[in-house]
Motif scaffolding. Structure first.
Motif, PDB file in Angstrom:
ATOM      1  N   UNK A  55      15.020  37.582 -25.002  1.00 51.85           N
ATOM      2  CA  UNK A  55      16.156  38.162 -24.101  1.00 51.85           C
ATOM      3  C   UNK A  55      15.581  38.690 -22.843  1.00 51.85           C
ATOM      4  N   UNK A  56      14.563  39.143 -22.527  1.00 53.93           N
ATOM      5  CA  UNK A  56      14.086  39.705 -21.519  1.00 53.93           C
ATOM      6  C   UNK A  56      13.733  38.642 -20.590  1.00 53.93           C
ATOM      7  N   UNK A  57      13.257  37.706 -21.004  1.00 51.79           N
ATOM      8  CA  UNK A  57      12.856  36.467 -20.354  1.00 51.79           C
ATOM      9  C   UNK A  57      14.012  35.757 -19.606  1.00 51.79           C
ATOM     10  N   UNK A  58      15.116  35.730 -20.347  1.00 55.59           N
ATOM     11  CA  UNK A  58      16.401  35.175 -20.045  1.00 55.59           C
ATOM     12  C   UNK A  58      16.926  36.030 -18.840  1.00 55.59           C
ATOM     13  N   UNK A  78      15.177  38.091 -16.713  1.00 55.97           N
ATOM     14  CA  UNK A  78      14.262  37.798 -15.556  1.00 55.97           C
ATOM     15  C   UNK A  78      14.675  36.578 -14.817  1.00 55.97           C
ATOM     16  N   UNK A  79      14.921  35.500 -15.738  1.00 55.72           N
ATOM     17  CA  UNK A  79      15.132  34.189 -14.960  1.00 55.72           C
ATOM     18  C   UNK A  79      16.259  34.257 -14.113  1.00 55.72           C
ATOM     19  N   UNK A  80      17.326  35.011 -14.952  1.00 57.39           N
ATOM     20  CA  UNK A  80      18.858  34.926 -14.240  1.00 57.39           C
ATOM     21  C   UNK A  80      18.600  35.696 -13.066  1.00 57.39           C
ATOM     22  N   UNK A  81      17.909  36.773 -12.998  1.00 53.09           N
ATOM     23  CA  UNK A  81      17.745  37.481 -11.805  1.00 53.09           C
ATOM     24  C   UNK A  81      17.114  36.959 -10.641  1.00 53.09           C
ATOM     25  N   UNK A  82      16.019  36.142 -11.030  1.00 52.31           N
ATOM     26  CA  UNK A  82      15.247  35.547 -10.231  1.00 52.31           C
ATOM     27  C   UNK A  82      15.935  34.471  -9.386  1.00 52.31           C
TER      28      UNK A  82
END
Length: 188
Positions: A40-43, A45-49
């Motif tokens: 979930x954290x990876x998702x 972070x990718x969305x924020x990037x």
């Protein structure tokens, strides 16, 4: 104000990240916890990037930069607004005010657009402001001090707190006129 601070911090973080000035802990690989990945954290972070900064965030970053530059310009433009003025070769006028307050005014004969005012053991530089009534008005916007001098008395105001600091301030000459007035009235 409370809701603006988190937005401002987020905008600054986005600006620093886009400039490449900060590196996420996972990219640095400094700890074992940073190497673990949570799905979930990876998702997130990718969305924020992928998300571009909003217009409000860009405006907030620009506003902070402009405010910082304006403050630096004010301090650089007139350091006497913040620092104590030089009172050598000045005429000193002391005022006794109600409630045992004291105000001292330092004037320079060559510069009638500024005065130095001593209030509560601190010396402030005030600049003349034009008036339509003919009263002498001097202000220091940095400290919020306003001195208004009329023929009968002087008044010291605090524009930041919207209150009077000293009222019925009279120098020796003004006090002598008031003392002489009742004696003249008795003779007539």
């Amino acid at each position: 104000m409370a809701t603006l601070l988190p937005k401002l911090i987020a905008a600054c973080a986005v600006a620093l990240a886009s400039a490449g000035m900060c590196v996420p802990a996972a990219a640095a690989g400094t700890t074992a916890a940073a190497k673990e990945k949570h799905p979930k954290a990876e998702k997130v972070l990718k969305a924020q990037a992928r998300k571009k900064p909003s217009k409000k965030a860009k405006a907030a970053v620009a506003g902070v930069a402009v405010a910082g530059a304006a403050t630096a310009a004010v301090v650089a433009a007139d350091p006497l607004e913040v620092n104590e003025p030089d009172i050598t070769d000045t005429k000193v006028t002391e005022y006794a005010c109600e409630l045992n307050n004291k105000v001292t005014i330092y004037t320079n004969e060559t510069d009638d657009s500024h005065i130095a005012l001593r209030w509560k053991h601190r010396l402030h530089r005030l600049s003349r402001v034009g008036t339509t009534t003919g009263a002498l008005r001097f202000e220091n916007p940095h400290w919020g001090l306003i001195w208004i001098g009329i023929p009968a008395k002087g008044i010291l105001l605090d524009s930041k707190l919207n209150r009077q600091l000293a009222n019925e301030c009279k120098n020796a000459e003004q006090s002598a006129i008031v003392a002489a007035a009742p004696a003249d009235a008795v003779k007539s």
